[in-house]
Design an enzyme around this catalytic site. Structure first.
Site, PDB file in Angstrom:
ATOM      1  N   CYS A  32      14.494  -8.401   6.002  1.00 31.96           N
ATOM      2  CA  CYS A  32      14.795  -9.672   5.360  1.00 31.96           C
ATOM      3  C   CYS A  32      16.066 -10.248   5.961  1.00 31.96           C
ATOM      4  O   CYS A  32      16.829  -9.547   6.624  1.00 31.96           O
ATOM      5  CB  CYS A  32      14.978  -9.457   3.867  1.00 31.96           C
ATOM      6  SG  CYS A  32      16.396  -8.434   3.553  1.00 31.96           S
ATOM      7  N   TYR A 171       1.686  -3.416   4.249  1.00 31.32           N
ATOM      8  CA  TYR A 171       2.988  -2.882   3.864  1.00 31.32           C
ATOM      9  C   TYR A 171       2.833  -2.083   2.577  1.00 31.32           C
ATOM     10  O   TYR A 171       2.472  -2.630   1.536  1.00 31.32           O
ATOM     11  CB  TYR A 171       3.908  -4.096   3.697  1.00 31.32           C
ATOM     12  CG  TYR A 171       5.340  -3.925   3.278  1.00 31.32           C
ATOM     13  CD1 TYR A 171       6.051  -2.769   3.516  1.00 31.32           C
ATOM     14  CD2 TYR A 171       6.004  -4.989   2.664  1.00 31.32           C
ATOM     15  CE1 TYR A 171       7.381  -2.669   3.140  1.00 31.32           C
ATOM     16  CE2 TYR A 171       7.329  -4.905   2.288  1.00 31.32           C
ATOM     17  CZ  TYR A 171       8.005  -3.740   2.523  1.00 31.32           C
ATOM     18  OH  TYR A 171       9.322  -3.654   2.145  1.00 31.32           O
ATOM     19  N   HIS A 174       8.876   1.038   0.574  1.00 24.39           N
ATOM     20  CA  HIS A 174       9.970   0.579  -0.272  1.00 24.39           C
ATOM     21  C   HIS A 174       9.649   0.681  -1.759  1.00 24.39           C
ATOM     22  O   HIS A 174       9.936  -0.225  -2.548  1.00 24.39           O
ATOM     23  CB  HIS A 174      10.385  -0.847   0.122  1.00 24.39           C
ATOM     24  CG  HIS A 174      11.122  -0.862   1.429  1.00 24.39           C
ATOM     25  ND1 HIS A 174      10.784  -1.699   2.466  1.00 24.39           N
ATOM     26  CD2 HIS A 174      12.127  -0.102   1.879  1.00 24.39           C
ATOM     27  CE1 HIS A 174      11.570  -1.447   3.497  1.00 24.39           C
ATOM     28  NE2 HIS A 174      12.404  -0.485   3.160  1.00 24.39           N
ATOM     29  N   ASP A 267      16.466   3.632   2.226  1.00 22.99           N
ATOM     30  CA  ASP A 267      16.047   3.308   3.588  1.00 22.99           C
ATOM     31  C   ASP A 267      17.224   2.702   4.365  1.00 22.99           C
ATOM     32  O   ASP A 267      17.595   3.202   5.431  1.00 22.99           O
ATOM     33  CB  ASP A 267      14.867   2.333   3.515  1.00 22.99           C
ATOM     34  CG  ASP A 267      14.246   2.066   4.867  1.00 22.99           C
ATOM     35  OD1 ASP A 267      14.399   2.912   5.772  1.00 22.99           O
ATOM     36  OD2 ASP A 267      13.603   1.018   5.031  1.00 22.99           O
TER      37      ASP A 267
END
Ligand code: ADP
Ligand code: SF4
Length: 688
Positions: A32, A171, A174, A267
């Site tokens: 991001c 995806y 996360h 992460d």
């Protein structure tokens, strides 16, 4: 141009990813950036600059596939219909221009989002409150929702292919951030049909979507999977044994495995809590279960570490988000034998705050990040000097150092004078705290570059006075003399200085950073709300001091929620036995005791302590700057054309802002006043 060291040749080998081949192993994983659909030109230019800097693959951030996955108020990518295509095409063209592959990370966020703009119901494997906005619930998906989701993925994949993407992701990583991961987790997936229960059932939807995407676009695009192999929650979450089974079930289906740990704060581990390459022990099993290439991350900045991970069969591609933000030209520098010039990420996570606060991201190390289009600041190229004037910089903290580097890049003759024994200013002081040691890279990188420059004279142990500067005969003066911490509790909570009964109880932050370590029981009072109070508390606790950390806020180190540090700070301080007191302000400090008051009802409580360290606010060290203006009548005779305050001496702020200020000063020297501070606005493209 020097050539690369042959021991890094491995990093420049091509790798086949499905129907595509990447020219090297440098892989900018999705990340991001706070630009996305609201600042598409800035985002496109930023990605293009990374391709120019040598990254073989450059990916988008997460890109929502449907209005039921509306990430507002965050600013990310969207591919809901053809109206979104121009934003993507703009970026892809800039990536392809430099022979890099463009990747897109398609996502549905399930119950992570509350769809504030689109006002659609959120979706989840089973009915549950939404993750961040718990008063809004998500609907448990029925079979028609599942059919719709599969179609949305295919539609988005086909659009991605049409837009020109080379690698198309689904995806499932996360933690709770993605719907497909939510399906994998039995704590959220309570379904009793063929999509819930056994692991095979929970993987079914992911498998179907991967197969659908392969059928739809797999002939010419690589289909990738981002998958988090461990949530670091022990038995409560995904961990190795289950992840191994999942990788086994899907092994050859994706063309590429992009693997990491969850959640995001694990992460993008801040350097305070994790080391380079720290994910190896979690992801190292993946390559044994698939023949497809594997990419992994780990804040890689050392080419030797990168080579080692590839040689030992941990990963095939060097994944990087933050290292590519801190230095978009990292691959090219290695290629050119300039690895000593890599501007290494310090792991501060200032960059992630752009996502949380919905503004274009900024980077402590890289002042051009996010400004590539907006201000046309290229990370390597910079305009030649606008005159043959020389520049004197007073103060060798982040602002002064960055100004010196950028000015010398422009070709100016630069003199940098620093009062202390070493260059670095606040970075030097703060990185003396063990947990912030990596932050020293801000100073080290710039000191090294300056040591290589013939047009820079650097002096340490050199405190300049007004007379010294007036006598120097130098045209442009940048005052970068920093700021000091107040000791009178003045700040947001105490907007007037506090008169305390026993001031001798107080030890200032600057003294602590200079090495004064109080003993006995110490109270750290935090009205700064960023990282430093917690880092000082940690250091004291580690040295055996009993610590109580007090804040007027509802939470310690409140702003560090934006930098993914907060949860780690909470855990570490508790493990070290630091007593935490929230919602309290200082009422009085007497010999051996401090009276605190509740910020809401004023109820008091007394703590017996031997020292108080107040972190409330700082005051600019601008006396030199002020005195120079008092002597303005003498400037002409001294040959002085301008005097400018930069960094903390102008406004005390973050290290990132000081670096930015130093860079801006250097860029704007000898530029007409009307051109200063000007940035381009994003109008007419993107939007909601
Ligand atoms: P910034 O974050 O704005 O760069 P810092 O506080 O990190 O500010 O750095 C300011 C530096 O300026 C410190 O290292 C300090 O020693 C130095 N300094 C302050 N006054 C003088 C002076 N009169 N002459 C030379 N150096 C100075
Ligand atoms: Fe690294 Fe900090 Fe820059 Fe993020 S902001 S890329 S963590 S140096």
């Amino acid at each position: 141009m020097t050539k690369r060291n042959s021991r890094y040749d491995l990093l420049f080998e091509p790798v086949t990813i499905g129907p595509k081949i990447t020219k090297n192993r440098f892989y900018q994983v999705p990340h991001c950036n706070g630009m996305g659909h609201r600042y598409p030109r800035a985002m496109a230019e930023m990605r293009g600059v990374k391709a120019e800097g040598g990254w073989g693959v450059v990916c988008t951030e997460e890109c929502s596939i449907h209005p039921t996955s509306d990430l507002s108020p965050a600013t990310l990518m969207r591919l809901w219909d053809d109206e979104d295509l121009p934003v993507h095409e703009l970026m892809i063209e800039k990536i392809h221009r430099h022979d890099a592959l463009a990747g897109i990370q398609l996502v549905h966020n399930g119950f992570e989002v509350a769809n504030y703009v689109t006002r659609q119901p959120s979706l989840a494997p089973s009915a549950i409150p939404t993750e961040w906005f718990r008063h809004v619930h998500a609907r448990g998906m029925d079979k028609s929702d599942i059919r719709d989701l599969r179609k949305w993925y295919v539609d988005a994949a086909v659009r991605s292919k049409r837009a020109g993407y080379d690698i198309i992701y689904t995806y499932a990583a996360h933690g709770t951030m993605t719907l497909l991961y939510q399906f994998l987790l039995s704590r959220y997936n309570h379904r009793t049909d063929e999509y819930g229960g056994s692991l095979e059932n929970r993987v079914r939807l992911l498998k179907e979507i991967l197969s659908d995407m392969k059928d739809a676009v797999g002939d010419s695009c690589a289909v990738a999977l981002r998958f988090a192999v461990d949530e670091l929650l022990g038995e409560d979450g995904m961990q190795k044994n289950e992840a191994q089974d999942i990788v086994g079930l899907l092994a050859e289906l994706p063309d590429l495995w992009d693997v990491n740990v969850a959640a995001w704060h694990n992460d993008s581990m801040p350097s305070r809590f994790g080391v380079e390459g720290g994910q190896e022990r979690y992801i190292d099993f993946v390559k044994a279960l698939t023949t497809k290439p594997v990419v992994g991350v780990g804040r890689f900045t050392s080419p030797d570490t990168m080579v080692s991970q590839i040689k030992r069969g941990v990963i095939d591609l060097i994944g990087a988000a933050r290292p590519s933000i801190a230095d978009p030209f990292l691959p090219n520098k290695i290629d050119q034998g300039l690895e000593d010039e890599i501007r290494e990420c310090i792991g501060c996570n200032m960059c992630t705050s752009g996502d949380f606060l919905a503004h274009p991201m900024r980077c402590t190390q890289n002042p051009t990040m996010g400004e590539e289009w907006r201000r046309q600041w290229h990370p390597v190229n910079i305009a030649q000097a606008g005159s043959s004037d020389s520049v004197l910089i007073v103060g060798g903290g982040p602002a002064g150092l960055e100004a010196a580097v950028a000015l010398s890049d422009r070709g100016y003759e630069v003199t940098l004078s620093e009062a202390g024994e070493k260059l670095g200013g606040r970075v030097l002081r703060e990185s003396s705290l063990a947990s912030l040691s990596q932050w020293q890279r801000v100073a080290d990188h710039r000191s090294y570059l300056l040591s290589q420059r013939a047009n820079v004279q650097t002096y340490t142990d050199s405190t300049l006075t007004t007379e010294d500067i007036l006598d120097a005969g130098i045209a442009h003066i940048a005052i970068a003399t920093g700021a000091s911490w107040r000791e009178d509790f003045y700040g947001i909570q105490h907007p007037q200085s506090l008169t305390v009964t026993d001031p001798s109880m107080i030890t200032g932050v600057d003294s602590v950073l200079a090495g004064v370590m109080p003993s006995g029981k110490v109270m750290v009072y935090d009205d700064d709300h960023y990282y430093l109070a917690s880092a000082i508390a940690e250091q004291l606790a580690r040295s055996g001091v009993e610590v109580v950390l007090v804040t007027a806020a509802a939470d310690i180190a409140e702003w560090t929620h934006n930098t993914l540090e907060n949860e780690h700070i909470q855990i570490r301080l508790r493990e070290l036995g630091v007593q935490i007191v929230c919602n309290k302000e200082i009422k009085d400090v007497e010999a051996g005791k401090v009276t605190l008051a509740c910020v809401y009802i004023g109820k008091t409580e007394v703590h017996e302590v031997s020292t108080v360290i107040p972190l409330t606010s700082r005051v600019a060290s601008n006396q030199l700057y002020t005195k120079l203006f008092e002597s303005q009548a003498r400037w002409a005779d001294s040959g002085i054309k301008s005097v400018t305050a930069i960094g903390d001496c102008h406004i005390p702020a973050t290290i990132a802002m000081a670096v930015y200020a130093g860079h801006e000063y250097a860029r704007e020297l000898d530029v007409p006043e009307s051109h200063k501070g000007v940035f381009r606005r994003e109008l007419g493209l993107g939007g909601e």
